[in-house]
Design a protein around this motif. Structure first.
Motif: not given
Ligand code: F3S
Length: 471
Positions: A389-398, A446-452
């Motif tokens: 999920q960490r990888q997916i969350a980064a994609e979502v944030s991006k 920009g984003y950092q993991d789960y945050d924008l």
């Protein structure tokens, strides 16, 4: 004047109960203070969901007790245990916490907390006397729009308990045994409360219960036969409620939490799509995807049903962010079940996802099942899913970078978007000068993991430093 301090643990449902207790204490002329050491009475509103929540609750009780032994005045301090752990275990705890606790109250005594406190002062407890126990039978209480309540959330958001209790048979969960059968408030009651909250400046109404999608349906069950017309004065269904809430004047979000996949309908999907104030966000705990697990968990759904439902939700509500939770390590879970779950997470790409390690809860059917999973296996499975999920969350944030979002400013430098529920989801870091408690439009930079990271719409990236400093 009696001074009371309250420690609220557990979920938002328990928090609403705490708010009701504080409302009644104020109404009775008692002062509610933050500092437990200065209080005449301390209430610990406990949680009993899994082992760690029980340990946390017991830890708070022991800490309050330890502190009150320290001065003469504090020796007279009363300690009351309320909430889910009290409702579930008061009889057992009565002997193990004999010296620590003065009284146990349950979920149905939250409106009677003031007279209970007065009673404790009126009658001195004998040395060998057990703590007072006010819990009577199963919980049936449900608050109304005019129930005295003092909100403990920030001014700009509120939780609204639209129903209480749960009729689902999930084999891992103890909550139905604690909180009783499902009972809904009426649409009119919820709408009256919402109107008042919006008038007070609340910008986000978070609808909660054990299963918000079952709202109103308990009154259907009570009909003598299905042809009997629904008693609309007792509540109809969630779609009616959402449309009526959406019609209230003002700029605010309605957020739907704790939905159950079994009770979603095309009408609900259509309603959310047609109600602009309902956040493009849904919380739908799925717990698993493998049929083997769903059956053992008694989730009343199948893998195919869930896949189809999610497809319909994504197609019917463009831009929807889906939050879910899964349980790993339920008895009988195989490597093949986990592989299926991983594949499902990879293809579905949930915007928000939480994972629990199964906890063997006394009194549940899951606890008695064979093939319990070793803790180290649960741990490994939890890490696998979280890593994924960490990888997916980064994609979502991006994917948000470059977009303009409406956000609600939570505190200086921190906001939440429509896809972020309070306390559980990510944050949007914004410049500190943006007004707390207000909606603003920002551009995601920009984003950092789960945050924008964001700037007010139209601002230049030079200002971005301000947003970064806010972290
Ligand atoms: Fe909530 Fe914990 Fe009770 S999660 S419903 S406070 S058991």
């Amino acid at each position: 004047m009696i001074k009371v301090s309250l420690i609220s643990l557990g979920c938002a449902k328990n928090l609403v109960d705490s708010e009701i207790m504080v409302g009644h204490l104020h109404q009775a002329g008692m002062a509610v203070i933050p500092d437990a050491e200065k209080a005449d009475v301390v209430i610990v509103n406990t949680c009993s969901f899994i082992d760690s929540s029980k340990e946390e609750s017991i830890g708070h009780i022991l800490e309050v007790h330890q502190n009150r032994g320290m001065t003469k005045r504090r020796k007279e301090q009363k300690l009351i245990v309320a909430g889910c752990m009290s409702q579930r275990f008061s009889k057992d705890l009565s002997s193990s916490l004999h010296d620590e606790v003065d009284a146990f109250i349950g979920l149905d005594q939250i409106t009677k907390v003031a007279p209970i406190i007065e009673g404790l002062y009126a009658k001195e407890r004998g040395k060998d006397e057990a703590p007072a126990n006010f819990i009577e039978g199963k919980s049936t209480y449900i608050p109304d729009f005019d129930t005295p309540r003092f909100r403990l959330t920030p001014k700009h958001f509120a939780y609204m308990k639209i129903a209480e209790g749960c009729n689902h048979p999930c084999t891992f969960c103890i909550i139905p045994q604690i909180r009783g059968r499902h009972r809904s408030r009426t649409v009119a009651s919820v709408v009256a409360e919402a109107r008042q909250l919006v008038k007070e400046g609340v910008k986000e109404l978070n609808l909660i219960s054990q299963d918000t999608t079952f709202f109103g349906m308990d009154t259907w069950e009570q009909r003598p036969n299905p042809r009997t017309p629904v008693d609309s004065s007792r509540g109809t269904a969630l779609t009616t409620l959402l449309r009526e809430l959406n019609a209230i004047e003002g700029d605010f979000w309605i957020r739907l939490l704790y939905t159950h996949p079994a009770h979603w309908s095309d009408e609900l999907i259509k309603t959310i799509a047609e109600c602009p104030k309902v956040a493009r966000y849904i919380d739908i705990p799925l717990q698993h995807i493998s049929d083997n697990m769903l059956e053992r968990m008694q989730r009343e759904t199948s893998g195919d049903y869930i896949r189809d439902l999610l497809k319909r939700i994504r197609a019917g509500i463009p831009g929807i962010a889906i939050r879910t939770t899964f349980i790993v390590g339920f008895p009988g879970e195989t490597e093949a079940d986990i592989a299926e779950l991983c594949a499902f997470i990879k293809t579905t790409k949930f915007e928000r996802l939480g994972v629990f390690r199964y906890s063997q809860e006394e009194g549940t059917r899951g606890a008695k099942m064979p093939d319990q999973i070793l803790p180290k296996v649960k741990e490994a499975r939890w890490h696998t899913l979280m890593g994924l999920q960490r990888q997916i969350a980064a994609e979502v944030s991006k994917s948000y970078v470059g977009q303009t979002l409406k956000v609600l400013v939570e505190e200086p430098g921190v906001a939440r978007g429509e896809a972020d529920a309070p306390d559980i989801d990510g944050r949007v870091y914004v410049p500190r000068e943006l007004p707390v408690g207000e909606f603003v439009e920002v551009k995601i930079t920009g984003y950092q993991d789960y945050d924008l990271l964001a700037l007010p719409k139209g601002e230049k990236p030079a200002e971005f430093k301000v947003a970064k400093q806010a972290q």
